[in-house]
Motif scaffolding. Structure first.
Motif, mmCIF file in Angstrom:
data_model
loop_
_atom_site.group_PDB
_atom_site.id
_atom_site.type_symbol
_atom_site.label_atom_id
_atom_site.label_comp_id
_atom_site.label_asym_id
_atom_site.label_seq_id
_atom_site.Cartn_x
_atom_site.Cartn_y
_atom_site.Cartn_z
ATOM 1 N N GLY A 144 0.603 -1.248 0.017
ATOM 2 C CA GLY A 144 -0.070 0.219 0.080
ATOM 3 C C GLY A 144 0.830 1.319 -0.061
ATOM 4 O O GLY A 144 2.163 1.349 -0.031
ATOM 5 N N GLU A 145 0.328 2.447 -0.202
ATOM 6 C CA GLU A 145 0.969 3.782 -0.149
ATOM 7 C C GLU A 145 1.111 4.100 1.162
ATOM 8 O O GLU A 145 0.192 4.183 2.188
ATOM 9 N N GLU A 146 2.344 4.703 1.384
ATOM 10 C CA GLU A 146 2.830 5.407 2.643
ATOM 11 C C GLU A 146 2.092 6.794 2.812
ATOM 12 O O GLU A 146 1.910 7.496 1.714
ATOM 13 N N ALA A 147 1.775 7.127 4.178
ATOM 14 C CA ALA A 147 1.078 8.208 4.525
ATOM 15 C C ALA A 147 1.230 8.409 6.123
ATOM 16 O O ALA A 147 1.428 7.417 6.784
ATOM 17 N N PRO A 148 1.108 9.748 6.453
ATOM 18 C CA PRO A 148 1.304 9.707 7.917
ATOM 19 C C PRO A 148 0.170 9.153 8.855
ATOM 20 O O PRO A 148 -0.953 8.929 8.146
ATOM 21 N N TYR A 149 0.440 8.700 9.987
ATOM 22 C CA TYR A 149 -0.635 8.153 10.835
ATOM 23 C C TYR A 149 -0.238 8.276 12.140
ATOM 24 O O TYR A 149 0.994 8.790 12.483
ATOM 25 N N HIS A 150 -1.178 8.294 12.948
ATOM 26 C CA HIS A 150 -1.171 8.560 14.500
ATOM 27 C C HIS A 150 -1.113 7.575 15.437
ATOM 28 O O HIS A 150 -0.652 7.940 16.688
ATOM 29 N N GLN A 151 -1.148 6.214 14.876
ATOM 30 C CA GLN A 151 -1.027 5.379 15.783
ATOM 31 C C GLN A 151 0.524 5.138 16.123
ATOM 32 O O GLN A 151 1.290 4.936 15.325
ATOM 33 N N SER A 152 0.793 4.966 17.401
ATOM 34 C CA SER A 152 2.102 4.832 17.831
ATOM 35 C C SER A 152 2.316 3.485 18.250
ATOM 36 O O SER A 152 1.537 2.650 18.880
ATOM 37 N N GLY A 153 3.781 3.096 18.162
ATOM 38 C CA GLY A 153 4.294 1.786 18.487
ATOM 39 C C GLY A 153 3.855 0.580 17.547
ATOM 40 O O GLY A 153 3.806 -0.537 17.771
ATOM 41 N N THR A 154 3.551 1.194 16.465
ATOM 42 C CA THR A 154 3.179 -0.011 15.423
ATOM 43 C C THR A 154 3.124 0.505 13.780
ATOM 44 O O THR A 154 3.365 1.678 13.943
ATOM 45 N N GLY A 155 3.160 -0.461 13.060
ATOM 46 C CA GLY A 155 3.392 0.074 11.783
ATOM 47 C C GLY A 155 4.927 0.567 11.283
ATOM 48 O O GLY A 155 5.854 0.480 12.198
ATOM 49 N N THR A 156 5.076 0.613 10.140
ATOM 50 C CA THR A 156 6.313 0.854 9.602
ATOM 51 C C THR A 156 6.228 1.828 8.345
ATOM 52 O O THR A 156 5.749 1.703 7.410
ATOM 53 N N PRO A 157 6.796 3.076 8.378
ATOM 54 C CA PRO A 157 6.654 4.299 7.214
ATOM 55 C C PRO A 157 7.858 3.761 6.191
ATOM 56 O O PRO A 157 8.573 3.066 6.191
ATOM 57 N N VAL A 158 7.495 4.098 5.158
ATOM 58 C CA VAL A 158 8.161 3.968 3.812
ATOM 59 C C VAL A 158 9.635 4.073 3.885
ATOM 60 O O VAL A 158 10.603 3.561 3.304
ATOM 61 N N THR A 159 9.903 5.042 4.677
ATOM 62 C CA THR A 159 11.394 5.533 4.954
ATOM 63 C C THR A 159 12.250 4.514 5.860
ATOM 64 O O THR A 159 13.313 4.602 5.801
ATOM 65 N N SER A 160 11.745 3.574 6.261
ATOM 66 C CA SER A 160 12.214 2.572 7.066
ATOM 67 C C SER A 160 12.169 1.266 6.508
ATOM 68 O O SER A 160 11.249 1.008 5.887
ATOM 69 N N GLU A 161 13.204 0.404 7.006
ATOM 70 C CA GLU A 161 13.241 -0.934 6.397
ATOM 71 C C GLU A 161 12.111 -1.846 7.307
ATOM 72 O O GLU A 161 12.079 -1.716 8.268
#
Length: 342
Positions: free
Chosen positions: A210-227
């Motif tokens: 899926g496409e990367e976008a900002p999100y507010h849930q913390s402690g979960t998920g991985t942004p596209v800038t990270s492995e």
């Protein structure tokens, strides 16, 4: 029950059954907020330190370093305080203030790489933690690639099996590093071959594409800038799904105001998706949702009306959906909740 150390209180957390409509699957919440620090991640924090000690990687009076969005840092801060280690948490501005204050309360040192920028700086956190550890001769627990992370959830799996036997059909959990879901799921799958394991991540995270976008849930998920973390084992996960911030946070607020259940933001997303699935399954099916932390750390965000409004996170459609997926069993006088008034 008398224990000699706070870390001896980790584990044996309760299961809580949600009240769903007749005909829906049973939904059980594994309430990890009843661990010390109010989170499941104390399990893997202790285990990573245990394994480092056993392997001779951590000497008495040593220095621990970790990149963390909060809950892992809380766990490591407690273990460091208990065992006499120095601990430095490399953080950014995506962490809740209460998590940062909690680490400071245990005597941790905070190194914020986010500067004045809001949001995630995951890649910079991890790089800074590794560099600091190398420069200072400290031990970096590297939760994103440390097998001790998922290994720390083996006891959680055994607890579930002790309580429910083979009567678990679905296991739902949030996916960041993947440690809690994969570590729990790996052991349960050995005992329950037909178990379906479902990972939940925020809309905007890229663990499941899926496409990367900002999100507010913390402690979960991985942004596209990270492995993607090495601890995330896709071979174990039958299905990866996404949940919006509104779905996650409205679930937290709905459970608090209608059932007195106070859970964290990403846990709200896991519960929402588990409830959705429960509607299409029969009562002979049991879904276990891993509730990895409590809501006390999110009083300034998820449970703050002004913050929710500023960020455009209120969604009446989600509230209506929750009302249809949960059955109220109150015996006292029932009035309108603030969400219903709004």
């Amino acid at each position: 029950m008398i224990r000699d150390k706070v870390s001896d209180l980790i584990g044996r957390t309760p299961l809580l059954r949600l009240s769903v409509p007749d005909g829906a699957a049973t939904v059980l919440l594994k309430m990890e907020q009843y661990n010390p620090t109010g989170t499941a991640k104390i399990r893997m924090a202790r285990n990573m330190v245990d394994e480092a000690e056993e392997q001779g990687l951590l000497a008495p009076g040593g220095w621990l370093v970790e990149a963390t969005s909060g809950n892992t840092g809380l766990g490591l801060a407690l273990i460091a305080a208990e065992r006499g280690y120095k601990f430095t948490a490399v953080v950014d501005n995506h962490s809740s203030v209460d998590k940062l204050r909690g680490m400071l309360a245990y005597g941790a040192e905070l190194l914020n790489v986010g500067r004045d920028e809001e949001g995630l700086a995951t890649a910079e956190r991890y790089a800074t933690a590794r560099r600091l550890a190398a420069e200072q001769g400290a031990y970096c627990t590297t939760q994103d690639s440390n097998p001790g992370n998922p290994n720390g959830y083996r006891p959680l799996a055994r607890e579930l099996h002790d309580d429910l036997g083979e009567g678990i059909h679905y296991l739902y959990g949030a996916v960041g590093t993947g440690g809690s879901l994969c570590g729990t799921g790996r052991v349960l799958r050995e005992r329950i071959p037909d178990l379906k394991i479902v990972g939940v991540e925020p809309v905007g995270s890229v663990n499941f594409g899926g496409e990367e976008a900002p999100y507010h849930q913390s402690g979960t998920g991985t942004p596209v800038t990270s492995e993607i973390c090495d601890t995330l084992d896709y071979r174990l996960i039958d299905e990866g799904i996404k949940v919006s911030d509104s779905e996650a946070f409205e679930t937290c607020r709905y459970l608090a105001r209608n059932f007195g259940i106070l859970i964290g933001g990403s846990a709200g997303g896991v519960v929402y998706k588990a409830l959705e699935r429960a509607q299409s399954l029969g009562p002979e099916t049991t879904i276990v949702a891993l509730v990895c932390d409590g809501g006390e750390k999110y009083l300034d965000t998820v449970f703050n009306d002004e913050w929710m409004a500023v960020n455009g996170l209120f969604d009446g459609r989600v509230v209506d959906r929750l009302a249809s997926m949960l059955r109220h069993t109150r015996t006292g006088r029932v009035g309108k909740t603030p969400d219903q008034v709004r």
